[in-house]
Design an enzyme around this catalytic site. Structure first.
Site, PDB file in Angstrom:
ATOM      1  CG  HIS A 122      21.019  16.898  12.688  1.00  0.00           C
ATOM      2  ND1 HIS A 122      20.768  16.048  13.744  1.00  0.00           N
ATOM      3  CD2 HIS A 122      21.470  18.048  13.249  1.00  0.00           C
ATOM      4  CE1 HIS A 122      21.076  16.638  14.884  1.00  0.00           C
ATOM      5  NE2 HIS A 122      21.506  17.874  14.608  1.00  0.00           N
TER       6      HIS A 122
ATOM      7  CB  SER B   3      20.651  18.976  17.896  1.00  0.00           C
ATOM      8  OG  SER B   3      21.718  18.083  17.660  1.00  0.00           O
TER       9      SER B   3
ATOM     10  CG  ASP C  20      19.955  13.125  12.381  1.00  0.00           C
ATOM     11  OD1 ASP C  20      21.114  13.452  12.033  1.00  0.00           O
ATOM     12  OD2 ASP C  20      19.328  13.716  13.272  1.00  0.00           O
TER      13      ASP C  20
END
Length: 337
Positions: free
Chosen positions: A299, A143, A271
């Site tokens: 995610h 991320s 996501d």
């Protein structure tokens, strides 16, 4: 992962995000054990680096993981990658971004999505430690950490190959504005934004107590979205004019064509944090960047297995195997299981 399909009992991006983080099995066998090193930074601060203890005496390579927003060694993905690194006989290190190791850092700054200079300092120090002929260094960012890692690779261009052999970004918001606005709406705002701000705001207030007047404390108290938080805290502390300037200049997507080391960008198209419309296309990426964009996964989720014994280990295996092949480590590190 390109052909990943989620289990039928976990439909939708939200379940595929939340269940793996809370309930998914993270490793096979014993839980990973870490030892911690504290590094002094060039600006008089510190970071903490956790090293996997269960590695061989002479690993052929090192896997470095850069965690996501408010992540740490305890995050499910950090544990899962530790299990994969152990199975391959690789050394494994998790550098914590400033303030994320359980102790507030000292300097009047924190960390941010485009902190490529910090990535550069960490990776060069690790490369110096793993500099024997034939040793490989591979890195994965999750991320926020993945955006910063690819931002670094694009910034350095050909010089990055002197430091790393291959890199990967998992579920990274490569267009920070698109991701930042998405997490500030509807269900995302009520669940994920609240979760992040529940730790980010207290740490920011502790930073104000360290350095009174560093930012507008009253505005921070009123912040209810990451946009508002980044505008009052993250952007000004790290040299950006405002949140829009920060999200624009820190995003890795415009820098992908400049990358000159093997790089993988994995993003699920469902996501909740990263709109599919914002993902790079092949023409945006350049010839060194491989794009995996499966329709499912959530995610940093990608759960696998049958209810109730689901796990989160397939994604680290797939990304890790790609890194082995791209870096040349495949011929040096036979799998141990």
């Amino acid at each position: 992962m390109q052909n990943y399909r989620a289990p039928l009992w976990l439909p939708g991006g939200h379940l595929q995000t939340i269940w793996p983080a809370l309930y998914g099995q993270r490793v096979e066998g014993r839980a990973p054990r870490f030892r911690r090193e504290r590094w002094d930074t060039p600006d008089g601060d510190f970071i903490d680096v956790d090293w996997l203890q269960d590695t061989g005496d002479a690993p052929a390579g090192l896997l470095v993981l850069f965690h996501g927003l408010e992540g740490s060694t305890q995050s499910q993905y950090a544990q899962a990658y530790a299990g994969w690194a152990r199975s391959q006989g690789l050394a494994y290190a998790v550098p914590h971004f400033r303030g994320c190791s359980g102790e507030l850092n000292c300097a009047p700054r924190a960390y941010h999505s485009g902190d490529w200079q910090e990535i550069d300092w960490i990776l060069r120090r690790l490369r110096a430690r793993f500099a024997a002929p034939g040793q490989r260094l591979i890195a994965v960012g999750i991320s926020l950490g993945g955006n910063a890692l690819l931002r670094w690779a694009g910034e350095l261009g050909e010089a990055a190959a002197q430091v790393v052999d291959a890199v990967a970004a998992v579920c990274s918001p490569l267009d920070l504005a698109a991701g930042g606005h998405a997490i500030g709406r509807g269900f995302n705002r009520q669940v994920y934004t609240r979760m992040f701000l529940s730790t980010m705001k207290p740490k920011a207030l502790a930073k104000w107590n360290q350095h009174p007047g560093l930012f507008d404390r009253e505005r921070l108290g009123r912040a209810r979205t990451l946009y508002e938080f980044d505008d009052v805290f993250t952007a000004p502390l790290h040299g950006f004019r405002n949140v829009d300037d920060y999200w624009d200049r820190a995003s890795a997507k415009p820098h992908l064509p400049a990358i000159r080391v093997p790089a993988l960008a994995l993003n699920a198209r469902n996501d909740p944090f990263v709109p599919a419309s914002s993902l790079p296309r092949a023409q945006d990426a350049g010839r060194f960047v491989t794009l995996w964009q499966p329709p499912q996964g959530g995610h940093v989720g990608f759960p696998c297995g049958r209810w109730p014994a689901g796990h989160v280990m397939d994604m680290p295996r797939a990304v890790g195997d790609w890194l082995l092949d791209a870096s040349g480590l495949r011929t040096k590190v036979p799998s141990r299981g």
